[in-house]
Design a protein around this motif. Structure first.
Motif, PDB file in Angstrom:
ATOM      1  N   ASN A 120       0.836  -1.190   0.000  1.00  0.00           N
ATOM      2  CA  ASN A 120       0.000   0.000   0.000  1.00  0.00           C
ATOM      3  C   ASN A 120       0.872   1.241   0.000  1.00  0.00           C
ATOM      4  N   VAL A 121       0.261   2.349  -0.471  1.00  0.00           N
ATOM      5  CA  VAL A 121       0.977   3.610  -0.642  1.00  0.00           C
ATOM      6  C   VAL A 121       0.252   4.682   0.156  1.00  0.00           C
ATOM      7  N   LEU A 122       1.012   5.415   0.980  1.00  0.00           N
ATOM      8  CA  LEU A 122       0.464   6.490   1.798  1.00  0.00           C
ATOM      9  C   LEU A 122       1.138   7.805   1.450  1.00  0.00           C
ATOM     10  N   HIS A 123       0.377   8.882   1.539  1.00  0.00           N
ATOM     11  CA  HIS A 123       0.902  10.235   1.348  1.00  0.00           C
ATOM     12  C   HIS A 123       0.810  10.939   2.698  1.00  0.00           C
ATOM     13  N   TRP A 124       1.889  11.622   3.096  1.00  0.00           N
ATOM     14  CA  TRP A 124       1.952  12.285   4.399  1.00  0.00           C
ATOM     15  C   TRP A 124       2.200  13.779   4.235  1.00  0.00           C
ATOM     16  N   ASN A 125       1.542  14.584   5.069  1.00  0.00           N
ATOM     17  CA  ASN A 125       1.879  15.982   5.272  1.00  0.00           C
ATOM     18  C   ASN A 125       2.140  16.144   6.758  1.00  0.00           C
TER      19      ASN A 125
END
Length: 113
Positions: free
Chosen positions: A33-38
């Motif tokens: 799975n792929v996550l995007h973080w700020n």
């Protein structure tokens, strides 16, 4: 999360993890799975472990990253690989944006405990 072949960043739900960390679940396949973080400046993801391998890429900003007993400073354009079951943690340097890929799929996060 819906298994999509194309992801529009603006359409992905933002999950407020607290303490200046926002997560977006970009994609989930059978094996990863792929996550995007700020992350806001100086926000912290404390030391933790998980059975997944983790690959990450810093889009902007940076991290002080601890993997095991070593500390690294990463900047925009840098990448990292965290082996399974190795303690690691992050401190954001400036407003930071990053992508993480986990294999196999990761669904439990340090904040869930």
């Amino acid at each position: 999360m819906d298994n999509k072949m194309v992801i529009n960043h603006k359409e992905v739900e933002k999950v407020n993890m607290g303490k200046g960390v926002i997560r977006q679940d970009f994609a989930m396949g059978k094996n990863l799975n792929v996550l995007h973080w700020n992350m806001s400046d100086q926000s912290v993801v404390g030391m933790h472990t998980h059975p997944q391998e983790q690959f990450g890429y810093v889009i902007k900003g940076g991290f002080r990253l601890t993997i095991g007993d070593k500390e690294y400073e990463l900047k925009e354009g840098d990448a990292y690989l965290v082996p399974a079951d190795v303690p690691h943690g992050f401190v954001a340097i400036g407003e930071t944006e990053a992508i993480d890929v986990f294999a196999p799929v990761k669904t439990v996060f340090p904040w869930d405990k």
